[in-house]
Design an enzyme around this catalytic site. Structure first.
Site, short mmCIF file in Angstrom:
data_model
loop_
_atom_site.label_atom_id
_atom_site.label_comp_id
_atom_site.label_asym_id
_atom_site.label_seq_id
_atom_site.Cartn_x
_atom_site.Cartn_y
_atom_site.Cartn_z
N ARG A 49 -40.21 35.10 -39.72
CA ARG A 49 -41.37 35.64 -39.01
C ARG A 49 -41.91 34.73 -37.91
NH1 ARG A 49 -40.87 38.05 -43.38
NH2 ARG A 49 -40.21 35.98 -43.98
N THR A 50 -42.24 33.48 -38.29
CA THR A 50 -42.92 32.61 -37.34
C THR A 50 -42.01 32.36 -36.13
OG1 THR A 50 -43.96 31.60 -39.26
CG2 THR A 50 -44.24 30.47 -37.15
N LYS A 77 -27.85 13.24 -36.29
CA LYS A 77 -27.28 11.88 -36.09
C LYS A 77 -28.34 10.81 -36.31
CE LYS A 77 -25.45 13.49 -32.04
NZ LYS A 77 -24.83 13.35 -30.70
N ARG A 99 -41.93 23.43 -36.75
CA ARG A 99 -42.09 23.57 -38.20
C ARG A 99 -41.30 22.42 -38.83
NH1 ARG A 99 -41.46 28.85 -41.90
NH2 ARG A 99 -43.50 29.16 -40.94
N HIS A 127 -50.88 25.91 -41.43
CA HIS A 127 -50.07 26.93 -40.73
C HIS A 127 -51.06 27.71 -39.87
CE1 HIS A 127 -47.02 29.71 -39.72
NE2 HIS A 127 -46.56 30.04 -40.91
N1 CP Z 1 -45.15 33.66 -42.95
C1 CP Z 1 -44.20 32.81 -42.54
O1 CP Z 1 -44.49 31.67 -42.11
O2 CP Z 1 -42.94 33.32 -42.60
P1 CP Z 1 -41.62 32.56 -42.18
O3 CP Z 1 -41.44 31.40 -43.12
O4 CP Z 1 -40.52 33.57 -42.25
O5 CP Z 1 -41.84 32.03 -40.77
#
Ligand code: CP
Length: 292
Positions: A49-50, A77, A99, A127
């Protein structure tokens, strides 16, 4: 807003401005950004999603999206995250979405860089764009936050979504309660049972059981968890008429939520994903506007 790292850093007026801009994008507004910014999405933990939602938002804004694949990058590396980010800045990237499994990874990046950082999730930390899209979805439904009863259910201590949302929703005047196994409570006081929250809650926010962040003795069987903490049909039927169900996803069917309820009348799970694109457009535009 130079970076977006945590909901802790956002004032109420900044949250409201982002939600308003997202609504404008949803209603067809066109970005006022010049189309010459470059961006890279650095995902060192899995995401559907993100990552895809940021990519969609970036393309809708007309940004140049440079592909980055952590598994074939020089981090394999031994290059540090900081050196990777500095490398991208050196070749002309204006902003990165990151992320990473390390809580607060961004703290060590902030000195000596000029590009913008948008946090796409740090370990069990924060998040912020998930929180903003959750706020947007709640506002879309109820038109307000003040005095709403929000219950977060599940793996609170490992959830960056829970922390970001608890911070933001409390700031906005909602009443936030938690329902979780004692070992996943963290710093949050848990209510004892579903019975306490079902008659009054406006939003049930289910959270994924994050097996990847657990010691083995922390875990339940799927059936045990579902029975004690999952949203079952019986519990669903006891919710207020106006209540909604949210989950940041990915969801574990028949663990956090009965499979048949994923797309039930009260579920806003896919609506959250839809709204995420407009929120990310608003965040990207706001951050990039600072760069002129
Ligand atoms: N909700 C969310 O962060 O989903 P993903 O881990 O798929 O990005």
């Amino acid at each position: 807003m130079k970076h977006l790292l945590s909901m802790k850093n956002l004032q109420i007026n900044e949250i409201e401005t982002l939600l308003e801009r997202a609504l404008e994008f949803q209603q067809g507004a066109v970005s006022t950004l010049k189309n010459n910014f470059s961006i890279a999405n650095l995902f060192f933990e899995p995401s559907t999603r993100t990552k895809m939602s940021f990519e969609m938002a970036e393309r809708k804004l007309g940004l140049h999206v440079l592909p980055f694949d952590a598994s074939t990058s020089s981090t394999i590396k031994g290059e540090t995250l900081s050196d990777t980010v500095k490398t991208l800045e050196a070749i002309g990237v204006d902003a990165v979405v990151i992320r990473h499994k390390q809580d607060g990874y961004y703290n060590e990046l902030l000195s000596g860089i000029n590009l913008a950082i948008i946090n796409g999730g740090d370990g069990s930390g924060q998040h912020p764009t998930q929180s903003l899209l959750d706020l947007y979805t709640i506002k879309e439904e109820f038109g307000k936050f003040k005095n709403l009863h929000i219950t977060m259910v599940g793996d609170i201590s490992h959830s960056r979504v829970a922390k970001s949302n608890a911070e933001a929703l409390t700031k906005l005047g909602a009443h936030v309660t938690f329902l979780c196994p004692p070992q996943w409570q963290g710093d949050f006081a848990s209510t004892s049972s579903w019975d306490e929250i079902l008659p009054t809650t406006d939003v049930v926010m289910l959270l994924r059981v994050q097996h990847e962040r657990h010691d083995s003795e922390m875990s339940f069987s799927k059936e045990q968890y579902h029975e004690e903490f999952g949203l079952t049909r019986e519990r669903y039927e006891q919710l207020k008429q106006s209540a909604i169900i949210m989950h940041p996803a990915p969801f574990n069917r028949d663990v956090e939520i009965a499979s048949e309820l994923v797309e039930s009348e009260k579920s806003r799970i896919f609506r959250q994903m839809h709204n995420g694109v407009y929120i990310r457009m608003a965040v990207l535009e706001t951050v990039l506007k600072e760069r002129k």
